[in-house]
Design an enzyme around this catalytic site. Structure first.
Site, PDB file in Angstrom:
ATOM      1  N   GLN A 135      25.436  63.108 -32.620  1.00 47.75           N
ATOM      2  CA  GLN A 135      23.982  63.231 -32.572  1.00 47.75           C
ATOM      3  C   GLN A 135      23.443  62.557 -31.310  1.00 47.75           C
ATOM      4  O   GLN A 135      23.625  61.361 -31.127  1.00 47.75           O
ATOM      5  CB  GLN A 135      23.405  62.552 -33.818  1.00 47.75           C
ATOM      6  CG  GLN A 135      21.899  62.408 -33.811  1.00 47.75           C
ATOM      7  CD  GLN A 135      21.427  61.506 -34.950  1.00 47.75           C
ATOM      8  OE1 GLN A 135      21.328  61.924 -36.086  1.00 47.75           O
ATOM      9  NE2 GLN A 135      21.148  60.253 -34.638  1.00 47.75           N
ATOM     10  N   GLU A 253      19.148  61.387 -43.955  1.00 46.70           N
ATOM     11  CA  GLU A 253      20.069  60.345 -43.501  1.00 46.70           C
ATOM     12  C   GLU A 253      19.631  58.983 -44.023  1.00 46.70           C
ATOM     13  O   GLU A 253      20.417  58.195 -44.492  1.00 46.70           O
ATOM     14  CB  GLU A 253      20.131  60.313 -41.968  1.00 46.70           C
ATOM     15  CG  GLU A 253      21.091  59.252 -41.460  1.00 46.70           C
ATOM     16  CD  GLU A 253      20.970  58.991 -39.956  1.00 46.70           C
ATOM     17  OE1 GLU A 253      22.003  58.915 -39.306  1.00 46.70           O
ATOM     18  OE2 GLU A 253      19.843  58.846 -39.455  1.00 46.70           O
TER      19      GLU A 253
END
Lengths: 407, 361
Positions: A135, A253
């Site tokens: 990411q 998340e």
């Protein structure tokens, strides 16, 4: 109040249990070390990680609600079944599926906002563990204020040309792909100038430098982009919509960083340790001060476990007001886990400071490692202070800080 | 699977809340606290009796509503939220629970049916079983009690008392007997009543099933602890709401103080501390009736954990109000003090956590 799941789910629980039994002690033919997967066991069947991922999908124990055409099981989303699967796997000695940011964040993002071509190209290999993602969000000067990121993307002909630097990039060294936030509209307001790009990590111009953290493991990397060229079609959503695309899955998340059931497992492990270890000839648990501290934490974890049941129920029965209840999870979960791991170090005293492969090490040194690791999680994914701003402003409706000119 | 309150529970809770908002206004609470309106508390009490708060836990066969402890917990939460100046935990929760578990069929018939009709009202003194302070303590012989019970809850206006000795035997006594002396204790919390009870050859009836088992008294104490946790939960929520409202209104340095992170973060911490307490209290109340294996542990942790969270919230919410929070004028201190009392009665956090540990060995 009704905490029973019902007969259909009891049947399903038995199915999952017998599956876990069948694959108990499964080990991997392609090595036990994988940063995204469990290490596997011994004495059970053998297969490659990718075969295991496929087996889990075929049985509906992973990627359950992802459509078949994209490599998933193609079932109905069922919150209770997902919970049963997670609970039974964690109780058994059977490895669970691989995780990581590709599976946890990119796949849900593509399912919601990707084009048909993107879904077809990326979801299946990601679920099968054949395509690992990192990411690319944070930058040295864009941490809590992520939307001020400056990595630049220019459309030249039919290619994006990317220049800049990302930091705190976990698993970059193993990754085939990066989902990345890049400033493509320099003249737009800061939140409206960002695009969500998909970058193959073998593209020329990418340099990865490992970043060693306080646990002395290289959990992160810095990633440098110099004239990195990727096809113009490697964008999710439209130009300038990257902030919204990223936020669609960021909440996911935050909630999953410190599940209370895992914390309770550690409480039980600590209680066991305190019965085994002695101080002045007496088990640690018989020292009232240590015992009381353990009980304090047990009470906090029980509260979070009950709270998780309330949130689960709210998913099943829409309409319950749990807005603040969801917002507090990252803050309270990570802080509590850090506190618990720290208590274990305190009760062990000097022995609690041992690390790596020292003599006298207890529980493989996990208490020290996780104590430090969770300090990382308290900071990462939105610091505790940022979480408090979110709870106060969005949860309690308190006024924002006045804007600073030019920020 | 459903984790939460039923429509009936929410509805009943709303009714209690609305009733208190209307009749237990801060001005009325002040009158009651100052002792210059003797009838006010009784009137408020009567209004809530009209809703049926005395009959919640009494089985239907004895003329009650036969509801479970979660129902009582949501009432207790509402009472804490409005610092309800009435007896509840002793007469309508602990006493029925104790009699249900410790009483013979005849004793249940005699007492439970009369709690349901409000002919009998019980005060409860179990402190000496939980943790005996100094020379307090009750002894039982020849059908009579001698000694002293401290911190008897809701003894004023009671027709009967339940007292316990150190072994957990539970006794019914006549509160109007000439062999009993009830001394009112003055605590910081003026919204509820606490007494010392001195017995001299006081005639007492042993609740039969408490003679050879501590399970009945523990059931009653667990229920009482869950009620105290719920009361502190409600009181804490009110303090947070008041603090947040004040921080949005009050201006200093040209802006609402709630826009400063120092203030904002205190509010966020309070909310984050309290939010899981709802689930813990509800879950503990549910386990009390439906999951005996976990019931004791959950009740102990609910009492101890909510007490700890509430103590922090009482302090922070007062601080958010600045100097005004410290004044009698604003009356925020009624909630602060109620939380302070709830923390100590039926076992302070350390005592209760020690019991929590003992359930696991």
């Amino acid at each position: 109040m009704d905490l029973e799941y019902g007969p259909e789910y009891q049947e399903f629980t038995k199915e999952v249990q017998s599956f876990c039994k069948k694959y108990e002690g499964l080990s991997f033919t392609d090595g036990s070390n994988n940063p995204l997967g469990s290490s596997g066991g011994s004495g059970g069947p053998k297969m490659s990680r990718s075969e295991w991922q496929k087996t889990l999908i075929e049985n509906g124990y992973f990627a359950r609600s992802v459509p078949k055409e994209y490599g998933g099981y193609g079932g109905e989303a069922d919150i209770l079944k997902s919970r049963i699967i997670a609970a039974e796997f964690s109780k058994s000695n059977t490895p669970g599926p691989m995780g990581g940011q590709g599976i946890d964040m990119l796949v849900p993002t593509l399912l919601e906002m990707g084009t048909k071509e993107q879904k077809e190209a990326y979801i299946k290999p990601t679920l099968h563990g054949e395509m690992i993602w990192c990411q690319g969000y944070s930058e040295p000067n864009a941490g809590s204020d992520l939307a001020s990121l400056q990595t630049k993307g220019e459309l030249v002909g039919d290619e994006w040309v990317i220049n800049g630097q990302k930091i705190w990039t976990s698993t970059a060294q193993y990754s085939q792909m990066c989902f990345c936030l890049v400033r493509t509209e320099p003249d737009a307001p800061k939140h409206a100038g960002i695009s969500y790009l998909l970058i193959p990590m073998d593209t020329p111009g990418i340099e990865i430098r490992p970043l060693v953290d306080m646990t002395l493991k290289a959990g992160f990397n810095e990633v440098f982009f110099t004239d990195v060229k990727i096809p113009a079609s490697n964008i999710v959503g439209k130009r300038g919509e990257g902030w919204a695309v990223a936020n669609a899955t960021l909440g996911h998340e935050r909630g999953s960083l410190a599940p209370p059931d895992a914390t309770m497992n550690r409480v039980n492990m600590l209680m066991h340790l305190m019965k085994e270890e002695t101080l002045d000839g007496k088990p640690l648990i018989e020292h009232p001060i240590y015992r009381d501290r353990l009980m304090q934490i047990q009470g906090k974890v029980l509260a979070q476990q009950s709270h998780a049941l309330r949130l689960l129920s709210a998913k099943l029965n829409p309409g319950a007001d749990v807005k603040i209840g969801k917002m507090i999870q990252k803050l309270t979960g990570t802080e509590l886990r850090h506190e618990l791991e720290g208590l274990a170090i305190d009760v062990m005293g000097e022995i609690g400071t041992l690390y790596e492969n020292s003599p006298h090490l207890k529980n493989d040194g996990t208490w020290q490692f996780i104590y430090m690791y969770f300090l990382g999680l308290i900071i990462g994914g939105g610091t505790s202070q940022i979480q408090k701003n979110i709870i106060a402003e969005r949860g309690l409706g308190m006024p924002k800080e006045p804007k600073v000119e030019g920020a | 699977m459903y984790f939460g309150l039923s429509e009936e529970q929410s509805f009943f809770q709303d009714n209690v809340r609305k009733y208190l908002e209307e009749y237990a206004t801060i001005d009325n609470i002040k009158h009651i606290a100052n002792g210059d309106e003797k009838n006010l508390s009784a009137e408020i009490h009567q209004g809530l009796l009209n809703l049926g708060i005395n009959a919640l836990l009494i089985p239907e066969e004895f003329g009650g509503l036969g509801l479970d402890l979660l129902f009582a917990a949501v009432v207790s939460e509402a009472l804490g939220g409005g610092v309800g100046p009435i007896p509840f935990i002793a007469p309508y929760v602990m006493a029925p629970t104790a009699i249900k578990h410790a009483g013979s069929k005849t004793q249940q018939e005699n007492y439970l049916s009369k709690i349901a009709t409000n002919e009998y009202r019980f005060g409860v003194g179990f402190t000496e079983f939980i943790g005996k302070r100094n020379d307090a303590g009750i002894t039982f012989s020849d059908h009579s009690l001698n000694g002293r019970a401290m911190f008897v809850l809701d003894a004023n206006d009671a027709t009967h008392l339940l007292l316990a000795d150190e072994k957990g035997q539970i006794f019914v006594v006549d509160a109007k007997s000439s062999n009993i002396e009830i001394v009112k204790l003055t605590t910081v919390d003026k919204t509820r009543q606490y007494s010392e009870v001195i017995c001299k050859n006081l005639e007492a009836e042993l609740l039969e099933n408490s003679s050879d088992s501590i399970n009945p008294i523990n059931q009653a104490i667990d229920a009482g602890r869950i009620m105290l946790a719920a009361d502190s939960l409600g009181a804490s929520q009110t303090m947070i709401d008041k603090a947040v409202d004040y921080a949005k209104e009050r201006k200093q340095f040209g802006r609402a103080i709630g826009s400063f992170q120092a203030v904002k973060h205190m509010c966020a911490e309070m909310a984050a501390d309290l939010e899981p307490c709802y689930a813990l209290v509800w879950h503990a109340a549910h386990c009390h009736d439906h999951s005996p294996a976990e019931a004791r542990l959950m009740a102990c942790h609910a009492k101890a954990h909510v007490s700890e969270m509430a103590k922090g919230i009482a302090k922070k919410a007062t601080e958010v109000h600045g100097g005004m929070g410290f004044t009698d004028l604003l009356g925020l201190h009624y909630w602060f003090k109620r939380i302070g009392l709830n923390r100590q009665i039926l076992g302070s956090p350390e005592l209760v956590r020690e019991e929590a540990y003992k359930t696991q060995v």
